[in-house]
Design an enzyme around this catalytic site. Structure first.
Site, PDB file in Angstrom:
ATOM      1  N   PRO A  55      47.622  40.552  53.506  1.00  0.00           N
ATOM      2  CA  PRO A  55      47.932  41.944  53.877  1.00  0.00           C
ATOM      3  C   PRO A  55      47.380  42.932  52.862  1.00  0.00           C
ATOM      4  CG  PRO A  55      49.888  40.837  52.979  1.00  0.00           C
ATOM      5  CD  PRO A  55      48.812  39.794  53.099  1.00  0.00           C
ATOM      6  N   ASP A  56      47.083  44.166  53.305  1.00  0.00           N
ATOM      7  CA  ASP A  56      46.707  45.188  52.315  1.00  0.00           C
ATOM      8  C   ASP A  56      47.993  45.801  51.771  1.00  0.00           C
ATOM      9  OD1 ASP A  56      47.530  47.031  54.203  1.00  0.00           O
ATOM     10  OD2 ASP A  56      45.580  47.941  54.522  1.00  0.00           O
ATOM     11  N   PHE A  57      47.904  46.895  51.064  1.00  0.00           N
ATOM     12  CA  PHE A  57      49.094  47.467  50.434  1.00  0.00           C
ATOM     13  C   PHE A  57      49.702  48.601  51.244  1.00  0.00           C
ATOM     14  CE2 PHE A  57      46.664  45.369  47.208  1.00  0.00           C
ATOM     15  CZ  PHE A  57      47.641  44.679  46.501  1.00  0.00           C
ATOM     16  N   ARG A  58      48.831  49.495  51.744  1.00  0.00           N
ATOM     17  CA  ARG A  58      49.353  50.755  52.269  1.00  0.00           C
ATOM     18  C   ARG A  58      49.236  50.941  53.771  1.00  0.00           C
ATOM     19  NH1 ARG A  58      47.251  51.181  47.333  1.00  0.00           N
ATOM     20  NH2 ARG A  58      48.646  51.930  45.712  1.00  0.00           N
ATOM     21  N   ASN A 129      40.577  43.829  44.393  1.00  0.00           N
ATOM     22  CA  ASN A 129      41.350  42.708  44.918  1.00  0.00           C
ATOM     23  C   ASN A 129      41.563  41.616  43.877  1.00  0.00           C
ATOM     24  OD1 ASN A 129      41.221  44.203  47.191  1.00  0.00           O
ATOM     25  ND2 ASN A 129      39.739  42.917  48.259  1.00  0.00           N
ATOM     26  N   ASP A 131      42.383  38.480  44.821  1.00  0.00           N
ATOM     27  CA  ASP A 131      42.376  37.214  45.559  1.00  0.00           C
ATOM     28  C   ASP A 131      41.205  36.292  45.201  1.00  0.00           C
ATOM     29  OD1 ASP A 131      40.188  38.437  46.909  1.00  0.00           O
ATOM     30  OD2 ASP A 131      41.516  39.227  48.460  1.00  0.00           O
ATOM     31  N   HIS A 148      41.178  45.119  38.856  1.00  0.00           N
ATOM     32  CA  HIS A 148      42.625  44.972  38.687  1.00  0.00           C
ATOM     33  C   HIS A 148      42.997  43.539  38.310  1.00  0.00           C
ATOM     34  CE1 HIS A 148      43.215  48.785  41.357  1.00  0.00           C
ATOM     35  NE2 HIS A 148      42.752  49.045  40.153  1.00  0.00           N
TER      36      HIS A 148
END
Ligand code: OAD
Ligand code: ZN
Length: 385
Positions: A55-58, A129, A131, A148
């Site tokens: 899933p993304d964040f926003r 990301n 991941d 990040h």
């Protein structure tokens, strides 16, 4: 006879267009085709990994921040807040279990970066990301900036001892809070081992800063799958030269200028009336589809699909699934084990006087004819995501 007519000023980012013409995705493709974009930088966010099942964040409804109720957080970003982590580590480690690399495969977008690399056009893959899908897609380490951080490594918050993602994976997968086992950190409330993801309030990796200058030689910037709401990452788009074309591929329009006087942000509609014409292009919609559309225009779509198919196949093989060679190897192992078992039985029977020569002959024949109708554990395994 009139005075010699001067040809209309050209668009500075798209020299084949006049300054008052509005560039589209086709014009971006033309730049690449004509060899005018040779140092392409990509800036990516969570939207390029949603197709992998992360899933993304926003995004409303599906984004992580809308689905954190079960963690009872004071505010969504607390899941990546270093103080909150020390106070209530369970929330982050539960999330880490859901997001831990190993279960996900790169998307078309990631393989598009790989394709640019194969064509020696990729000058940098800057991602927010965590991941590690850029690495898994085969982008060279030297071209990746994980702004990040990532799950690839972890460290103790107290003694800074480093742990690999494999070392802490068993505990993460059991949903446990991972604590340092060093003598100086041990105990009931031992120091936490935190994956090297950049939490709010923490500094970005050195590489982020040491490579900022790469943007000044970029000749095409592609921004994909990010809301551009988190700094300093969202300011990178301003570091490319003023004549550098910029392409946004995203579900929604983001990072736009505030108005005619605004100096920062994408200006897709020419509201700032900038000399030299519009240099920003957007392709709204799914990122994989956008990338495929661009590749169709370039005649690269089949190559891109092939890269993805081969990449996925290699990942399956590395996991020990479905390759004919692996299946054969495993069959041989099973056969050998069966033979040994029978031979041992024959030996015992002869020694115990329970079997004579005839029995031995029969059993020996049986050994030769061992058949492998039994279930193959490899093919019985559940297919990967
Ligand atoms: P966001 O969730 O803020 O934004 C994702 C963007 O991608 C949104 O604009 C979506 O509309 C878009 N999107 C989602 N699915 C898409 C799809 N299939 N195709 C195209 N676009 C799609 O994620 P980021 O911008 O990456 O920090 O978030 C930035 C940072 O905020 C993250 O790195 C994270 C978070 O706090 C840390 O992990 C430390
Ligand atoms: Zn420690």
């Amino acid at each position: 006879m009139g005075s010699p007519s001067s040809s209309p000023a050209a668009n500075r980012a798209f020299p084949h267009l006049a300054a008052d013409e509005r560039p589209t995705l086709k014009d971006v493709a033309k730049l690449i085709k004509d060899g005018k974009a040779k140092r392409i930088m990509v800036m990516a966010g969570a939207g390029i990994s949603t197709a992998a099942g992360i899933p993304d964040f926003r995004s409303p409804g599906t984004g992580l921040y809308d689905n954190l109720a079960k963690y009872d957080l004071p505010y969504p970003e607390a899941i990546f807040d270093i103080d909150y982590l020390e106070e209530r580590p369970e929330a982050f480690y539960t999330l880490a279990k859901e997001l831990y690399p190993g279960n996900f495969k790169p998307t078309i977008c990631h393989y598009f970066f790989r394709l640019l690399q194969e064509k020696s056009l990729l000058a940098g893959a800057w991602t927010q990301n965590i991941d590690t899908l850029e690495r898994i897609a085969g982008i060279e380490d030297d071209l990746i900036v994980e702004a990040h951080g990532s799950f690839a490594e972890a460290a103790c918050l107290n003694c800074r001892k480093k742990y690999t993602k494999e070392e802490i994976k068993p505990q993460i997968m059991r949903g446990e809070v991972v604590r340092c086992q060093e003598k100086r950190c041990k105990g009931k409330d031992a120091a936490l081992i935190k994956p090297n993801i950049v939490f709010f309030g923490e500094g970005l990796p050195d590489r982020f800063f040491s490579r900022l200058s790469h943007f000044s030689s970029c000749d095409l910037l592609i921004v994909l799958g990010t809301s551009l709401t988190v700094g300093p990452f969202n300011s990178l788009m301003h570091r490319v030269p003023s004549s550098c074309p910029r392409l946004l591929i995203n579900l929604e329009s983001v990072g736009e200028v505030d108005g005619p006087r605004s100096r920062e942000g994408f200006d897709f509609d020419g509201v700032t009336g900038r000399a030299g014409g519009i240099r920003d292009v957007r392709r709204l919609g799914d990122a994989d589809e956008g990338v495929l559309e661009l590749c169709e225009m370039l005649g690269w779509a089949d190559e891109l699909r092939r890269l993805k198919d081969e990449g996925w196949k290699a990942l399956d093989e590395a996991e020990g699934k479905t390759t004919p060679a692996k299946v054969e190897e495993r069959k041989e192992e099973i056969k050998e084990a069966k033979r040994e078992e029978i031979v041992a039985h024959v030996g015992e029977a002869v020694e115990g006087g329970k079997a004579g020569k005839e029995d031995v002959d029969d059993l020996t024949k049986a050994v030769e004819g061992v058949s492998l109708e039994q279930k193959d554990p490899i093919n019985d395994k559940k297919a990967p995501l």
